[in-house]
Design an enzyme around this catalytic site. Sequence first.
Site, PDB file in Angstrom:
ATOM      1  N   GLY A  11       0.793  -1.335  -0.246  1.00  0.00           N
ATOM      2  CA  GLY A  11       0.500   0.223  -0.015  1.00  0.00           C
ATOM      3  C   GLY A  11       0.745   1.011  -0.057  1.00  0.00           C
ATOM      4  O   GLY A  11       0.905   2.164   0.661  1.00  0.00           O
ATOM      5  N   MET A  15      -1.889   7.147   2.213  1.00  0.00           N
ATOM      6  CA  MET A  15      -1.443   7.959   2.302  1.00  0.00           C
ATOM      7  C   MET A  15      -0.414   7.593   3.697  1.00  0.00           C
ATOM      8  O   MET A  15       0.476   8.227   3.934  1.00  0.00           O
ATOM      9  CB  MET A  15      -2.723   8.621   3.308  1.00  0.00           C
ATOM     10  CG  MET A  15      -2.120   9.659   4.494  1.00  0.00           C
ATOM     11  SD  MET A  15      -3.769  10.611   4.804  1.00  0.00           S
ATOM     12  CE  MET A  15      -4.648   9.220   5.722  1.00  0.00           C
ATOM     13  N   LEU A  42      -2.783  -7.797  -4.317  1.00  0.00           N
ATOM     14  CA  LEU A  42      -3.330  -8.036  -2.999  1.00  0.00           C
ATOM     15  C   LEU A  42      -4.381  -9.057  -2.992  1.00  0.00           C
ATOM     16  O   LEU A  42      -4.147 -10.392  -1.844  1.00  0.00           O
ATOM     17  CB  LEU A  42      -2.636  -7.293  -2.069  1.00  0.00           C
ATOM     18  CG  LEU A  42      -1.298  -6.975  -2.429  1.00  0.00           C
ATOM     19  CD1 LEU A  42      -1.504  -5.167  -0.731  1.00  0.00           C
ATOM     20  CD2 LEU A  42      -0.276  -7.882  -2.563  1.00  0.00           C
ATOM     21  N   SER A 108      -7.467  -0.211  12.542  1.00  0.00           N
ATOM     22  CA  SER A 108      -7.884   1.276  12.569  1.00  0.00           C
ATOM     23  C   SER A 108      -9.058   1.514  13.973  1.00  0.00           C
ATOM     24  O   SER A 108      -8.756   0.075  14.996  1.00  0.00           O
ATOM     25  CB  SER A 108      -9.347   1.308  11.610  1.00  0.00           C
ATOM     26  OG  SER A 108     -10.627   2.171  12.090  1.00  0.00           O
ATOM     27  N   SER A 109      -9.280   2.734  14.364  1.00  0.00           N
ATOM     28  CA  SER A 109      -9.915   2.629  15.724  1.00  0.00           C
ATOM     29  C   SER A 109     -11.078   1.852  15.613  1.00  0.00           C
ATOM     30  O   SER A 109     -12.105   2.067  16.596  1.00  0.00           O
ATOM     31  CB  SER A 109      -9.925   4.014  16.100  1.00  0.00           C
ATOM     32  OG  SER A 109     -10.641   4.611  15.178  1.00  0.00           O
ATOM     33  N   CYS A 110     -11.971   2.043  14.466  1.00  0.00           N
ATOM     34  CA  CYS A 110     -13.173   1.733  14.318  1.00  0.00           C
ATOM     35  C   CYS A 110     -13.496   0.287  14.457  1.00  0.00           C
ATOM     36  O   CYS A 110     -14.654  -0.491  14.875  1.00  0.00           O
ATOM     37  CB  CYS A 110     -13.456   1.506  12.764  1.00  0.00           C
ATOM     38  SG  CYS A 110     -13.084   0.381  12.231  1.00  0.00           S
ATOM     39  N   TYR A 137     -16.237  -3.088   7.853  1.00  0.00           N
ATOM     40  CA  TYR A 137     -14.923  -2.582   7.584  1.00  0.00           C
ATOM     41  C   TYR A 137     -13.794  -3.069   8.597  1.00  0.00           C
ATOM     42  O   TYR A 137     -13.395  -3.479   8.775  1.00  0.00           O
ATOM     43  CB  TYR A 137     -14.333  -1.544   7.482  1.00  0.00           C
ATOM     44  CG  TYR A 137     -12.995  -0.932   7.092  1.00  0.00           C
ATOM     45  CD1 TYR A 137     -12.144  -1.034   6.777  1.00  0.00           C
ATOM     46  CD2 TYR A 137     -12.689   0.615   8.632  1.00  0.00           C
ATOM     47  CE1 TYR A 137     -10.795  -0.140   7.050  1.00  0.00           C
ATOM     48  CE2 TYR A 137     -11.301   0.561   8.662  1.00  0.00           C
ATOM     49  CZ  TYR A 137     -10.508  -0.398   7.329  1.00  0.00           C
ATOM     50  OH  TYR A 137      -9.346   0.497   7.334  1.00  0.00           O
ATOM     51  N   LYS A 141     -10.651  -5.802   9.636  1.00  0.00           N
ATOM     52  CA  LYS A 141      -9.827  -5.083  10.519  1.00  0.00           C
ATOM     53  C   LYS A 141      -9.358  -5.983  11.926  1.00  0.00           C
ATOM     54  O   LYS A 141      -8.363  -6.282  12.259  1.00  0.00           O
ATOM     55  CB  LYS A 141     -10.284  -3.317  11.348  1.00  0.00           C
ATOM     56  CG  LYS A 141      -9.370  -3.378   9.659  1.00  0.00           C
ATOM     57  CD  LYS A 141      -7.959  -2.773   8.969  1.00  0.00           C
ATOM     58  CE  LYS A 141      -8.044  -1.855   8.131  1.00  0.00           C
ATOM     59  NZ  LYS A 141      -6.826  -2.248   7.646  1.00  0.00           N
ATOM     60  N   LEU A 167      -7.000   9.842  10.205  1.00  0.00           N
ATOM     61  CA  LEU A 167      -5.857  10.033  10.196  1.00  0.00           C
ATOM     62  C   LEU A 167      -5.841  10.942   8.758  1.00  0.00           C
ATOM     63  O   LEU A 167      -6.866  11.002   8.553  1.00  0.00           O
ATOM     64  CB  LEU A 167      -4.510   9.075   9.922  1.00  0.00           C
ATOM     65  CG  LEU A 167      -4.462   7.782  10.421  1.00  0.00           C
ATOM     66  CD1 LEU A 167      -3.866   6.584   9.596  1.00  0.00           C
ATOM     67  CD2 LEU A 167      -3.737   8.245  11.730  1.00  0.00           C
ATOM     68  N   HIS A 180     -12.276  10.756   4.103  1.00  0.00           N
ATOM     69  CA  HIS A 180     -12.307  10.743   6.063  1.00  0.00           C
ATOM     70  C   HIS A 180     -12.476  12.952   6.246  1.00  0.00           C
ATOM     71  O   HIS A 180     -12.548  12.909   5.157  1.00  0.00           O
ATOM     72  CB  HIS A 180     -11.291  10.063   6.468  1.00  0.00           C
ATOM     73  CG  HIS A 180     -11.007   8.579   6.201  1.00  0.00           C
ATOM     74  ND1 HIS A 180     -10.250   8.237   5.376  1.00  0.00           N
ATOM     75  CD2 HIS A 180     -12.510   8.296   7.218  1.00  0.00           C
ATOM     76  CE1 HIS A 180     -10.371   7.027   5.786  1.00  0.00           C
ATOM     77  NE2 HIS A 180     -11.055   7.019   6.520  1.00  0.00           N
ATOM     78  N   ARG A 188     -14.073  20.853   0.235  1.00  0.00           N
ATOM     79  CA  ARG A 188     -15.121  21.688   1.041  1.00  0.00           C
ATOM     80  C   ARG A 188     -14.707  23.146   1.519  1.00  0.00           C
ATOM     81  O   ARG A 188     -15.904  23.989   0.701  1.00  0.00           O
ATOM     82  CB  ARG A 188     -16.004  20.766   1.819  1.00  0.00           C
ATOM     83  CG  ARG A 188     -17.591  21.503   1.240  1.00  0.00           C
ATOM     84  CD  ARG A 188     -18.518  20.273   2.173  1.00  0.00           C
ATOM     85  NE  ARG A 188     -18.500  18.743   2.558  1.00  0.00           N
ATOM     86  CZ  ARG A 188     -19.108  18.060   3.074  1.00  0.00           C
ATOM     87  NH1 ARG A 188     -19.802  18.561   4.434  1.00  0.00           N
ATOM     88  NH2 ARG A 188     -18.532  16.755   2.679  1.00  0.00           N
ATOM     89  N   TRP A 203     -21.777  17.205   7.756  1.00  0.00           N
ATOM     90  CA  TRP A 203     -22.538  16.555   8.010  1.00  0.00           C
ATOM     91  C   TRP A 203     -22.571  16.413   9.155  1.00  0.00           C
ATOM     92  O   TRP A 203     -22.087  16.748  10.589  1.00  0.00           O
ATOM     93  CB  TRP A 203     -21.800  14.917   7.749  1.00  0.00           C
ATOM     94  CG  TRP A 203     -22.104  14.103   6.011  1.00  0.00           C
ATOM     95  CD1 TRP A 203     -22.134  15.442   4.583  1.00  0.00           C
ATOM     96  CD2 TRP A 203     -22.653  13.415   5.589  1.00  0.00           C
ATOM     97  NE1 TRP A 203     -22.545  14.675   3.842  1.00  0.00           N
ATOM     98  CE2 TRP A 203     -22.610  13.094   3.863  1.00  0.00           C
ATOM     99  CE3 TRP A 203     -22.715  12.214   6.827  1.00  0.00           C
ATOM    100  CZ2 TRP A 203     -22.973  12.056   3.434  1.00  0.00           C
ATOM    101  CZ3 TRP A 203     -23.246  10.846   5.509  1.00  0.00           C
ATOM    102  CH2 TRP A 203     -23.273  10.418   4.204  1.00  0.00           C
ATOM    103  N   ARG A 210     -13.797  13.081  17.894  1.00  0.00           N
ATOM    104  CA  ARG A 210     -13.232  12.931  17.369  1.00  0.00           C
ATOM    105  C   ARG A 210     -12.070  13.020  17.808  1.00  0.00           C
ATOM    106  O   ARG A 210     -11.338  14.512  18.324  1.00  0.00           O
ATOM    107  CB  ARG A 210     -13.412  12.559  15.638  1.00  0.00           C
ATOM    108  CG  ARG A 210     -14.582  12.287  15.419  1.00  0.00           C
ATOM    109  CD  ARG A 210     -14.311  10.580  15.146  1.00  0.00           C
ATOM    110  NE  ARG A 210     -15.896  10.548  14.956  1.00  0.00           N
ATOM    111  CZ  ARG A 210     -17.179  10.306  15.232  1.00  0.00           C
ATOM    112  NH1 ARG A 210     -16.880  10.156  16.966  1.00  0.00           N
ATOM    113  NH2 ARG A 210     -17.840   9.192  14.971  1.00  0.00           N
ATOM    114  N   ASP A 279     -24.697  10.816  12.038  1.00  0.00           N
ATOM    115  CA  ASP A 279     -23.158  11.296  12.880  1.00  0.00           C
ATOM    116  C   ASP A 279     -21.925  10.268  13.081  1.00  0.00           C
ATOM    117  O   ASP A 279     -20.864  10.422  13.479  1.00  0.00           O
ATOM    118  CB  ASP A 279     -23.450  11.658  14.314  1.00  0.00           C
ATOM    119  CG  ASP A 279     -24.093  13.681  14.398  1.00  0.00           C
ATOM    120  OD1 ASP A 279     -23.979  14.130  14.195  1.00  0.00           O
ATOM    121  OD2 ASP A 279     -24.655  13.379  14.711  1.00  0.00           O
TER     122      ASP A 279
END
Length: 322
Positions: A11, A15, A42, A108-110, A137, A141, A167, A180, A188, A203, A210, A279
Site C-alpha cells: 500500500g 497516504m 493483493l 483502525s480505531s473503528c 470494514y 480489521k 489520520l 474521511h 469543501r 455532515w 474525534r 453522525d
Amino acid sequence: MNLDSRVFVAGHRGMVGSAIIRQLKRKGYRYIITRTSLELDLTNQAAVAVFFAEENIDMVYLAAAKVGGIHANNTYPAEFIYQNLMIEANVIHQAFTHGVQKLLFLGSSCIYPKLAEQPMQESALLSGYLESTNEPYAIAKIAGIKLCESYNRQYGVDYRSVMPTNLYGPGDNYHPENSHVIPALIRRIHEAKEQGLSDVSIWGTGMPKREFLHVDDMAKASVFIMNLDKSIYCNHVEPMQSHINVGTGIDCSILEVAQTIANVIEFEGQIKTDPSKPDGAPRKLMDVDRLRQLGWEAEIKLDIGVRDAYESFCKNIDNLRM
C-alpha cells in the site's frame, strides 16, 4: 534496526504507506520493496504467493486497504469487507509461509464498540456492538488483528498490529463523498472560499468528538513499534493480544475541527450542520497510555497538521483523486 533488511511496504501509494516509505528512508533503510496494485493484486492469493517466493522479504508493513468515510462505508459494504479480508489474509499467510518473522498490520480505531468506554483501551476489543455504518470494514480489521495473534500463538512469529485514530495529511483522498472527515472538509471549505459562498454545510450535528493524528506521526510510530525489542513490546500488551493504540490522546468535536480548517483556509463564511446526515459514534478517543509507556508520543498539533495538509492539497490540486 537492520538497515539492510528487505522491507515490503504494502500500500505504498496510499497516504499511510507513502508516509512509512518517507520515514524508512529517513532512517536509512536501503532495500524497500513496493508494488502498485496493477503490478500485484493483493486480493489474488496465487499472485501474492509468487511475489513472496521471489522477493525474499524480511519485514512487512501491511498498510494496504480499501478505506473511506461514512458515505463510502455505507455505499460499498461488500467491497470493504471482501477486499480487506483478502488483502490481509493473503499477505499475512504468505509472509509466514515464506519465513517473514516481523510484520506490522495497520488497523483502525473503528474496531472498538460504538459505545466503548472513553478513552478506548486495547482491552475494549470485542466487548460490545460495532458502529453500524462501518461494521464490515471493522470486522475485516478485527480479523487482521486475530490473524496476527493466531500466527504468533501457533508459530512464534512476531506479528504486531497498530490501531491508528483518524489520520490525515499529505497523500490523502479528497473525494467529495468517499473521503474521511478532514480531507472532505478541506476540499469543501476550499471550494466554498473559491466560489465566494457565505456558508458551508458539514455532515451531522457537528457534536461527535474525534481524535486526529497526522500521518507522519503515524509513520514514525509504526517504525518505532516495529523496531521495539520483542520482550519490551510484549511487556506492554496483554497475553495473546498483538495490537496497540496509536493516537494523540486528545479529541475535539467535528464542528471544532471544521472551524480549525476554516481558519487555516481563511474562509470567513458560516459553518452549518446538517442533522439529517448520520453522525456515527458519539465519541472516539484512544487510550494511548501503553504507547507512551513504550516511549513514543505524537508531536504534530492539529492546527499545524491541518496547515501542512492544506498546503499539500493546494500543491497537488490538479492531480488529486476527485
